[in-house]
Design a protein around this motif. Structure first.
Motif, PDB file in Angstrom:
ATOM      1  N   ASN A  90       0.845  -1.199   0.000  1.00  0.00           N
ATOM      2  CA  ASN A  90       0.000   0.000   0.000  1.00  0.00           C
ATOM      3  C   ASN A  90       0.873   1.239   0.000  1.00  0.00           C
ATOM      4  OD1 ASN A  90      -2.331  -1.588   0.314  1.00  0.00           O
ATOM      5  ND2 ASN A  90      -2.205  -1.498   2.550  1.00  0.00           N
ATOM      6  N   GLU A  91       0.402   2.281  -0.659  1.00  0.00           N
ATOM      7  CA  GLU A  91       1.034   3.599  -0.561  1.00  0.00           C
ATOM      8  C   GLU A  91      -0.079   4.637  -0.653  1.00  0.00           C
ATOM      9  OE1 GLU A  91       2.826   6.673   0.224  1.00  0.00           O
ATOM     10  OE2 GLU A  91       4.006   4.836   0.316  1.00  0.00           O
ATOM     11  N   SER A  92      -0.195   5.477   0.370  1.00  0.00           N
ATOM     12  CA  SER A  92      -1.305   6.430   0.423  1.00  0.00           C
ATOM     13  C   SER A  92      -0.983   7.762  -0.253  1.00  0.00           C
ATOM     14  CB  SER A  92      -1.713   6.678   1.882  1.00  0.00           C
ATOM     15  OG  SER A  92      -0.634   7.261   2.600  1.00  0.00           O
ATOM     16  N   HIS A  93       0.296   8.027  -0.507  1.00  0.00           N
ATOM     17  CA  HIS A  93       0.681   9.304  -1.119  1.00  0.00           C
ATOM     18  C   HIS A  93       0.684   9.158  -2.643  1.00  0.00           C
ATOM     19  CE1 HIS A  93       2.879  12.918  -2.123  1.00  0.00           C
ATOM     20  NE2 HIS A  93       2.848  13.291  -0.850  1.00  0.00           N
ATOM     21  N   ARG A  94      -0.140   9.949  -3.314  1.00  0.00           N
ATOM     22  CA  ARG A  94      -0.316   9.814  -4.767  1.00  0.00           C
ATOM     23  C   ARG A  94       1.003   9.943  -5.533  1.00  0.00           C
ATOM     24  NH1 ARG A  94      -3.498   8.029  -8.921  1.00  0.00           N
ATOM     25  NH2 ARG A  94      -5.375   8.723  -7.823  1.00  0.00           N
ATOM     26  N   ILE A  99       5.416   7.020  -8.548  1.00  0.00           N
ATOM     27  CA  ILE A  99       6.833   6.654  -8.653  1.00  0.00           C
ATOM     28  C   ILE A  99       6.978   5.127  -8.610  1.00  0.00           C
ATOM     29  CG2 ILE A  99       9.060   6.682  -7.436  1.00  0.00           C
ATOM     30  CD1 ILE A  99       8.531   9.314  -8.827  1.00  0.00           C
ATOM     31  N   GLY A 100       6.283   4.515  -7.649  1.00  0.00           N
ATOM     32  CA  GLY A 100       6.341   3.063  -7.520  1.00  0.00           C
ATOM     33  C   GLY A 100       5.798   2.349  -8.742  1.00  0.00           C
ATOM     34  N   LYS A 101       4.681   2.827  -9.272  1.00  0.00           N
ATOM     35  CA  LYS A 101       4.087   2.216 -10.458  1.00  0.00           C
ATOM     36  C   LYS A 101       5.030   2.318 -11.659  1.00  0.00           C
ATOM     37  CE  LYS A 101       0.184   0.987 -10.960  1.00  0.00           C
ATOM     38  NZ  LYS A 101      -0.420  -0.366 -10.933  1.00  0.00           N
ATOM     39  N   ALA A 102       5.750   3.434 -11.742  1.00  0.00           N
ATOM     40  CA  ALA A 102       6.721   3.596 -12.840  1.00  0.00           C
ATOM     41  C   ALA A 102       7.849   2.582 -12.710  1.00  0.00           C
ATOM     42  CB  ALA A 102       7.278   5.017 -12.835  1.00  0.00           C
ATOM     43  N   LYS A 103       8.316   2.349 -11.487  1.00  0.00           N
ATOM     44  CA  LYS A 103       9.434   1.421 -11.278  1.00  0.00           C
ATOM     45  C   LYS A 103       9.074  -0.029 -11.578  1.00  0.00           C
ATOM     46  CE  LYS A 103      12.294   3.878  -7.898  1.00  0.00           C
ATOM     47  NZ  LYS A 103      12.884   3.787  -6.544  1.00  0.00           N
ATOM     48  N   ASN A 224      13.206 -10.722 -13.526  1.00  0.00           N
ATOM     49  CA  ASN A 224      12.357 -11.899 -13.343  1.00  0.00           C
ATOM     50  C   ASN A 224      10.894 -11.502 -13.544  1.00  0.00           C
ATOM     51  OD1 ASN A 224      10.931 -14.167 -12.310  1.00  0.00           O
ATOM     52  ND2 ASN A 224      12.797 -14.760 -11.209  1.00  0.00           N
ATOM     53  N   ASN A 225      10.264 -12.055 -14.572  1.00  0.00           N
ATOM     54  CA  ASN A 225       8.869 -11.731 -14.859  1.00  0.00           C
ATOM     55  C   ASN A 225       7.902 -12.808 -14.369  1.00  0.00           C
ATOM     56  OD1 ASN A 225       9.183  -9.195 -16.240  1.00  0.00           O
ATOM     57  ND2 ASN A 225      10.092 -10.314 -17.936  1.00  0.00           N
ATOM     58  N   ASN A 226       8.409 -13.751 -13.563  1.00  0.00           N
ATOM     59  CA  ASN A 226       7.566 -14.846 -13.103  1.00  0.00           C
ATOM     60  C   ASN A 226       6.870 -14.544 -11.782  1.00  0.00           C
ATOM     61  OD1 ASN A 226       8.275 -16.497 -15.309  1.00  0.00           O
ATOM     62  ND2 ASN A 226      10.166 -17.125 -14.284  1.00  0.00           N
ATOM     63  N   CYS A 227       7.090 -13.342 -11.264  1.00  0.00           N
ATOM     64  CA  CYS A 227       6.463 -12.987  -9.994  1.00  0.00           C
ATOM     65  C   CYS A 227       5.380 -11.933 -10.212  1.00  0.00           C
ATOM     66  CB  CYS A 227       7.504 -12.482  -8.997  1.00  0.00           C
ATOM     67  SG  CYS A 227       8.470 -11.097  -9.602  1.00  0.00           S
ATOM     68  N   ASN A 228       4.576 -11.737  -9.196  1.00  0.00           N
ATOM     69  CA  ASN A 228       3.445 -10.810  -9.271  1.00  0.00           C
ATOM     70  C   ASN A 228       3.686  -9.644  -8.315  1.00  0.00           C
ATOM     71  OD1 ASN A 228       0.983  -9.757  -9.971  1.00  0.00           O
ATOM     72  ND2 ASN A 228      -0.214 -11.185  -8.734  1.00  0.00           N
ATOM     73  N   ILE A 229       3.744  -8.438  -8.855  1.00  0.00           N
ATOM     74  CA  ILE A 229       4.003  -7.241  -8.048  1.00  0.00           C
ATOM     75  C   ILE A 229       2.798  -6.307  -8.161  1.00  0.00           C
ATOM     76  CG2 ILE A 229       5.583  -5.332  -7.595  1.00  0.00           C
ATOM     77  CD1 ILE A 229       7.012  -7.978  -7.403  1.00  0.00           C
ATOM     78  N   LYS A 230       2.247  -5.899  -7.009  1.00  0.00           N
ATOM     79  CA  LYS A 230       1.101  -4.994  -7.029  1.00  0.00           C
ATOM     80  C   LYS A 230       1.264  -3.902  -5.976  1.00  0.00           C
ATOM     81  CE  LYS A 230      -2.451  -8.177  -8.774  1.00  0.00           C
ATOM     82  NZ  LYS A 230      -3.745  -8.839  -8.468  1.00  0.00           N
ATOM     83  N   ILE A 231       0.951  -2.669  -6.381  1.00  0.00           N
ATOM     84  CA  ILE A 231       0.945  -1.547  -5.436  1.00  0.00           C
ATOM     85  C   ILE A 231      -0.443  -0.922  -5.474  1.00  0.00           C
ATOM     86  CG2 ILE A 231       1.972   0.661  -4.800  1.00  0.00           C
ATOM     87  CD1 ILE A 231       4.463  -0.128  -6.346  1.00  0.00           C
ATOM     88  N   TYR A 232      -1.023  -0.743  -4.298  1.00  0.00           N
ATOM     89  CA  TYR A 232      -2.352  -0.145  -4.203  1.00  0.00           C
ATOM     90  C   TYR A 232      -2.250   1.277  -3.643  1.00  0.00           C
ATOM     91  CZ  TYR A 232      -4.087  -4.913  -4.798  1.00  0.00           C
ATOM     92  OH  TYR A 232      -4.346  -6.167  -5.274  1.00  0.00           O
ATOM     93  N   LEU A 233      -3.030   2.184  -4.200  1.00  0.00           N
ATOM     94  CA  LEU A 233      -3.153   3.526  -3.633  1.00  0.00           C
ATOM     95  C   LEU A 233      -4.119   3.412  -2.461  1.00  0.00           C
ATOM     96  CD1 LEU A 233      -2.418   6.541  -3.914  1.00  0.00           C
ATOM     97  CD2 LEU A 233      -4.416   6.797  -5.400  1.00  0.00           C
ATOM     98  N   HIS A 234      -3.538   3.185  -1.280  1.00  0.00           N
ATOM     99  CA  HIS A 234      -4.363   2.818  -0.130  1.00  0.00           C
ATOM    100  C   HIS A 234      -3.665   3.202   1.170  1.00  0.00           C
ATOM    101  CE1 HIS A 234      -7.575   0.401   1.756  1.00  0.00           C
ATOM    102  NE2 HIS A 234      -6.661   0.056   2.644  1.00  0.00           N
ATOM    103  N   ASP A 235      -4.439   3.587   2.150  1.00  0.00           N
ATOM    104  CA  ASP A 235      -3.943   3.957   3.476  1.00  0.00           C
ATOM    105  C   ASP A 235      -3.923   2.708   4.365  1.00  0.00           C
ATOM    106  OD1 ASP A 235      -3.545   4.931   6.054  1.00  0.00           O
ATOM    107  OD2 ASP A 235      -4.741   6.740   5.720  1.00  0.00           O
ATOM    108  N   SER A 236      -2.753   2.325   4.859  1.00  0.00           N
ATOM    109  CA  SER A 236      -2.629   1.092   5.639  1.00  0.00           C
ATOM    110  C   SER A 236      -3.277   1.161   7.018  1.00  0.00           C
ATOM    111  CB  SER A 236      -1.150   0.696   5.771  1.00  0.00           C
ATOM    112  OG  SER A 236      -0.711   0.079   4.586  1.00  0.00           O
ATOM    113  N   ARG A 237      -3.780   2.319   7.401  1.00  0.00           N
ATOM    114  CA  ARG A 237      -4.550   2.375   8.647  1.00  0.00           C
ATOM    115  C   ARG A 237      -5.924   1.729   8.454  1.00  0.00           C
ATOM    116  NH1 ARG A 237      -3.990   8.701   9.796  1.00  0.00           N
ATOM    117  NH2 ARG A 237      -4.375   8.641   7.543  1.00  0.00           N
ATOM    118  N   LEU A 238      -6.286   1.522   7.180  1.00  0.00           N
ATOM    119  CA  LEU A 238      -7.555   0.897   6.847  1.00  0.00           C
ATOM    120  C   LEU A 238      -7.293  -0.450   6.193  1.00  0.00           C
ATOM    121  CD1 LEU A 238      -9.209   4.037   5.219  1.00  0.00           C
ATOM    122  CD2 LEU A 238      -9.467   3.260   7.587  1.00  0.00           C
TER     123      LEU A 238
END
Length: 253
Positions: A90-94, A99-103, A224-238
């Motif tokens: 999760n990352e709550s800061h847009r 930046i993470g999605k670009a990487k 390595n493209n055999n793994c699954n990477i996901k980032i959510y625009l989300h606040d980890s307090r929730l």
């Protein structure tokens, strides 16, 4: 000493034997690592800290899932991609989320990236002198030489308005973001500004070319493209309902 404390000391010894422990907990080593170096985030930690932790606990391969509740500039995600480990976070800061999605972008064509980036740069070189910065935020006018600010804003506006595909647009975004600290006349290390620290501001268009080439180099590195990477625009307090209960093998933050 309890088994838990023994394990902690064993882990610390392992980290010390694989690098300077103080540097592992800073972002300094990320500045020379492929993909990690695209954006240097001052409060971040070293990719080696993540990789060494995964190796110590034998979290290697896509049978494992690691969760980072505060993803930041995606150090954990990129390290996971390098080692073939599934990572969700999760990352709550847009801004940091982008930046993470670009990487972790699936873009792998360095030549197409080079062409798209050069087209953006050439358009900016044609248009920047017409840009009116009188109504820009006062803090920007204070941080940047006038011509530098015009060039940066031109690049920003092209990035937002262009019809480039989303994955390549994110790479343009990360280049423009990387210019912000080095093209300033005061000390900037996002999110911090040091007004007492003056510096020689680098020219935006020349620096754009350097970072563009750096990304081109890194896109040529096999990952390595055999793994699954996901980032959510989300606040980890929730609670994030997209992450299943009891699905995580390790939390790294």
């Amino acid at each position: 000493m309890s088994k838990k404390n023994k394990d902690i000391h064993k882990f610390l010894r392992y980290l010390r034997s694989n690098g300077n422990l103080e540097k592992l907990t800073t972002n300094s080593k990320n500045k020379t690592e492929a993909i990690q170096r695209w954006f240097s985030f001052l409060p971040g930690f070293s990719h080696m800290f993540v990789e060494n932790t995964f190796k110590f606990f034998n979290i290697i391969g896509n049978n494992y899932l690691v969760f980072d509740p505060f993803m930041g500039s995606a150090t954990t995600a990129v390290a996971g991609k390098k080692l073939g480990v599934n990572v969700v976070g999760n990352e709550s800061h847009r801004f940091l989320y982008e930046i993470g999605k670009a990487k972790i972008s699936p873009v792998r064509d360095p030549h197409l990236w080079d062409k798209i980036a050069m087209d953006v740069l050439k358009q900016a070189q044609r248009e920047w002198k017409k840009k009116n910065i009188a109504k820009e935020t006062p803090i920007l006018l204070k941080c940047y030489p006038k011509d530098h600010l015009k060039k940066l804003i031109t690049l920003r506006d092209i990035c937002y308005s262009s019809s480039i595909s989303p994955n390549y647009k994110r790479l343009v975004f990360i280049v423009v973001s990387s210019l912000l600290s080095r093209c300033s006349k005061v000390g900037i290390s996002i999110p911090y500004v040091s007004w007492s620290h003056t510096r020689i501001a680098e020219e935006p268009f020349s620096l754009f070319q350097k970072i563009k080439y750096q990304i081109k180099e890194d896109l040529s590195v096999k990952i390595n493209n055999n793994c699954n990477i996901k980032i959510y625009l989300h606040d980890s307090r929730l609670k994030n309902n997209k992450i299943k209960e009891n699905s995580v093998d390790l939390i790294f933050t």
